[in-house]
Design a protein around this motif. Structure first.
Motif, PDB file in Angstrom:
ATOM      1  N   LEU A 154      24.176   2.567 -91.343  1.00  0.00           N
ATOM      2  CA  LEU A 154      24.764   2.287 -90.034  1.00  0.00           C
ATOM      3  C   LEU A 154      26.290   2.370 -90.120  1.00  0.00           C
ATOM      4  O   LEU A 154      26.871   2.217 -91.198  1.00  0.00           O
ATOM      5  CB  LEU A 154      24.331   0.909 -89.542  1.00  0.00           C
ATOM      6  CG  LEU A 154      22.814   0.709 -89.356  1.00  0.00           C
ATOM      7  CD1 LEU A 154      22.532  -0.663 -88.753  1.00  0.00           C
ATOM      8  CD2 LEU A 154      22.203   1.799 -88.484  1.00  0.00           C
ATOM      9  N   THR A 205      19.064  -2.869 -82.837  1.00  0.00           N
ATOM     10  CA  THR A 205      18.937  -3.388 -84.201  1.00  0.00           C
ATOM     11  C   THR A 205      19.082  -4.907 -84.246  1.00  0.00           C
ATOM     12  O   THR A 205      18.259  -5.590 -84.884  1.00  0.00           O
ATOM     13  CB  THR A 205      19.975  -2.720 -85.132  1.00  0.00           C
ATOM     14  OG1 THR A 205      19.695  -1.316 -85.221  1.00  0.00           O
ATOM     15  CG2 THR A 205      19.929  -3.322 -86.524  1.00  0.00           C
ATOM     16  N   ARG A 208      26.604  -4.537 -82.090  1.00  0.00           N
ATOM     17  CA  ARG A 208      26.571  -4.186 -80.664  1.00  0.00           C
ATOM     18  C   ARG A 208      27.854  -3.484 -80.243  1.00  0.00           C
ATOM     19  O   ARG A 208      27.850  -2.676 -79.313  1.00  0.00           O
ATOM     20  CB  ARG A 208      26.356  -5.440 -79.815  1.00  0.00           C
ATOM     21  CG  ARG A 208      24.976  -6.067 -79.961  1.00  0.00           C
ATOM     22  CD  ARG A 208      24.752  -7.161 -78.934  1.00  0.00           C
ATOM     23  NE  ARG A 208      23.516  -7.889 -79.209  1.00  0.00           N
ATOM     24  CZ  ARG A 208      23.457  -9.120 -79.688  1.00  0.00           C
ATOM     25  NH1 ARG A 208      24.589  -9.776 -79.932  1.00  0.00           N
ATOM     26  NH2 ARG A 208      22.300  -9.706 -79.919  1.00  0.00           N
ATOM     27  N   ARG A 267      20.480   9.371 -87.136  1.00  0.00           N
ATOM     28  CA  ARG A 267      19.883   8.480 -86.142  1.00  0.00           C
ATOM     29  C   ARG A 267      20.781   8.403 -84.922  1.00  0.00           C
ATOM     30  O   ARG A 267      21.901   7.927 -84.996  1.00  0.00           O
ATOM     31  CB  ARG A 267      19.700   7.093 -86.758  1.00  0.00           C
ATOM     32  CG  ARG A 267      18.996   6.081 -85.868  1.00  0.00           C
ATOM     33  CD  ARG A 267      18.650   4.881 -86.740  1.00  0.00           C
ATOM     34  NE  ARG A 267      18.059   3.809 -85.940  1.00  0.00           N
ATOM     35  CZ  ARG A 267      18.735   2.752 -85.535  1.00  0.00           C
ATOM     36  NH1 ARG A 267      20.012   2.630 -85.847  1.00  0.00           N
ATOM     37  NH2 ARG A 267      18.150   1.795 -84.844  1.00  0.00           N
ATOM     38  N   ARG A 291      22.621   7.331 -81.623  1.00  0.00           N
ATOM     39  CA  ARG A 291      23.045   6.023 -81.144  1.00  0.00           C
ATOM     40  C   ARG A 291      23.373   6.146 -79.656  1.00  0.00           C
ATOM     41  O   ARG A 291      23.713   7.221 -79.179  1.00  0.00           O
ATOM     42  CB  ARG A 291      24.272   5.542 -81.922  1.00  0.00           C
ATOM     43  CG  ARG A 291      24.115   5.669 -83.424  1.00  0.00           C
ATOM     44  CD  ARG A 291      25.317   5.115 -84.145  1.00  0.00           C
ATOM     45  NE  ARG A 291      25.465   3.699 -83.904  1.00  0.00           N
ATOM     46  CZ  ARG A 291      24.708   2.778 -84.480  1.00  0.00           C
ATOM     47  NH1 ARG A 291      23.780   3.127 -85.323  1.00  0.00           N
ATOM     48  NH2 ARG A 291      24.891   1.499 -84.222  1.00  0.00           N
ATOM     49  N   ASP A 298      24.950  -0.249 -80.445  1.00  0.00           N
ATOM     50  CA  ASP A 298      23.585  -0.444 -80.913  1.00  0.00           C
ATOM     51  C   ASP A 298      23.171  -1.881 -80.619  1.00  0.00           C
ATOM     52  O   ASP A 298      23.555  -2.812 -81.329  1.00  0.00           O
ATOM     53  CB  ASP A 298      23.502  -0.157 -82.417  1.00  0.00           C
ATOM     54  CG  ASP A 298      22.095  -0.356 -82.980  1.00  0.00           C
ATOM     55  OD1 ASP A 298      21.170  -0.667 -82.199  1.00  0.00           O
ATOM     56  OD2 ASP A 298      21.931  -0.198 -84.201  1.00  0.00           O
TER      57      ASP A 298
END
Length: 484
Positions: free
Chosen positions: A238, A180, A173, A17, A19, A177
């Motif tokens: 993550l 999310t 953060r 995924r 980022r 990210d």
């Protein structure tokens, strides 16, 4: 050592995924898209509080609304310290993530998670037991105390989840990210605002709990969102998840604990300074009568939203600068700062102009078009709102310097501006300006703060400050940054 499992500078998760890349590529667009979900989260959080206040006020009346206000004053103090400690952890994570040291980022996460959990459970327990005494210290009106006790005790039960959720969102953060956390903020707001009347009034299969029901929905929403975010972190693998031997990082590191506390406390105190200044101003306004108090109260409600771009852009700049410092890319730091200033000025200017054009309509939502406080409220917001343009620039500069561990100077500067300058103008300036001195005091104080912030940013010692993971310099041997 840096984690070689991160195969690209774009920092892809183990599931592939992609980022956001905050250390390469275009700065302004990356900063803008990283900031927008954070702004959305702030707006949702404020709207949630407003909606819940409407439910309580409409269904239970003014006494219940006063009870929640007293409880929220206590929660704000807790939020202030969590913000400071959470921001310190976020900066450490951002610097580690910027140099692709995922092991260091996870060690910070483990220490912060356990440290927060221990402190919050202890505080919640003490708060639950001594709720009546706490309300007495706040001089809560006697007829409000029973409702406030019922509400606040349930809030204390849910407080660890609420503040742990905030800390974990800030940490995520820090990895770049911001999307999310937004999804789980949406989940929390939907549950909290949507279920409030069901628990208050006992609709359908739900028990009728009165004011305690409002607190139950808040606690339930935060616990569901927290557990959901933790589960999502592992489901999507993550970067900050802890597995296997990494679970040992949940044992707090003494060095990391000291760094988080020493750097986080001044950042938390900044929020206390802002809140304390507003409370002192309220005392100066109250002496002029109920219309002044009502008008100023409405202006404060509007200013809460006007200052959100500054807070969101500041948080985004802090994360982006921290990652670039960690990556040793000092040449990008000044560019991030300049981009942040442009973005915050543009968004805040749009909000200020929109409010000026539609102030009567917006203010009527709170006061009613025929309220005697309406003309004064319009006057207050026209004189004071433009100061948030200066506030936005100041917050970006503060975000930059604190990303390298310089946290005391911003606290001192804020204290000078919001207490010494603002209260002096508001108190003594009335001799020459009348009550306009009250409304102009914030722009004047913010201007002084901005001048001091620019001076510190350009000539201060913040470039030599450090925040380290495990006692290590986060960026050894880096070149000195260039001033913007």
């Amino acid at each position: 050592m840096p984690d070689s499992s991160q195969p690209t500078p774009a920092a892809r998760g183990a599931k592939g995924r992609a980022r956001p890349n905050l250390t390469e590529g275009p700065i302004a667009s990356n900063l803008l898209w990283f900031m927008l979900p954070t702004l959305g989260s702030s707006i949702l959080q404020s709207l949630n509080g407003s909606i819940n206040a409407i439910w309580v006020g409409r269904l239970l009346g003014e006494r219940a609304l006063a009870a929640t206000s007293n409880a929220n004053a206590i929660l704000f103090l807790m939020l202030a310290f969590v913000f400071g400690f959470g921001m310190a952890a976020t900066i450490l994570i951002g610097q580690a993530f910027g140099r692709r040291d995922m092991d260091a980022a996870r060690r910070v996460t483990g220490t912060a998670f356990t440290l927060f959990a221990i402190v919050l459970v202890a505080v919640s327990t003490v708060g639950y037991v001594f709720t009546p005494q706490i309300l007495a210290l706040l001089a809560t009106p006697p007829d409000v105390v029973p409702l406030a006790v019922d509400y606040l005790r349930v809030i204390f039960i849910g407080m660890p989840a609420a503040l742990m959720l905030g800390m974990l969102m800030m940490a995520i953060r820090g990895t770049g990210d911001s999307l999310t956390p937004l999804w789980f903020m949406i989940l929390s707001v939907i549950l909290d605002s949507g279920l409030n009347p069901f628990f208050i009034e006992g609709w359908g299969p739900f028990p009728k709990m009165g004011i305690a029901g409002s607190a139950v929905t808040t606690a339930l929403a935060n616990w569901v969102a927290l557990l959901g975010l933790i589960g999502w972190t592992y489901l999507k693998d993550l970067p900050l998840r802890l597995r296997g031997a990494e679970l040992a990082y949940l044992k707090p590191s003494r060095q990391l604990t000291e760094t988080i506390v020493v750097k986080g406390l001044p950042m938390g105190l900044q929020m206390i300074v802002v809140s304390g200044s507003a409370m002192a101003m309220l005392g100066l306004v109250n002496v002029h009568g109920v219309d002044f108090t009502a008008a100023f109260g409405v202006a404060l409600q509007l200013w809460t939203y006007v200052q959100m771009p500054a807070m969101a852009v500041g948080a985004a700049v802090s994360t982006m600068v921290a990652q670039n410092i960690g990556a040793g890319q000092w040449e990008r730091v000044a560019k991030v700062t300049r981009s942040g200033i442009v973005i915050v000025l543009a968004i805040t200017a749009i909000m200020v102009a929109s409010l000026a054009a539609a102030d009567r309509t917006v203010l009527a939502l709170f006061l009613g078009s025929g309220s005697p406080a309406m003309p004064l409220a319009r006057h207050i917001q026209l004189l004071g709102t433009w100061g948030y343009l200066l506030f936005g620039v100041m917050m970006v500069l503060f975000a930059t310097v604190r990303a390298n561990g310089a946290v005391v100077a911003p606290l001192v500067i804020l204290t000078i501006g919001l207490f010494v300058v603002r209260l002096s103008v508001a108190s003594f300036g009335q001799r020459w300006l009348g009550t306009d001195a009250l409304w102009l005091s914030l722009p004047v104080a913010t201007f002084v703060n901005l001048v001091l912030a620019i001076a510190y940013y350009r000539r201060g010692t913040w470039r030599k400050a450090h925040m380290s993971v495990g006692g290590r310099d986060p960026n050894p041997g880096s070149a000195e940054p260039q001033a913007a």
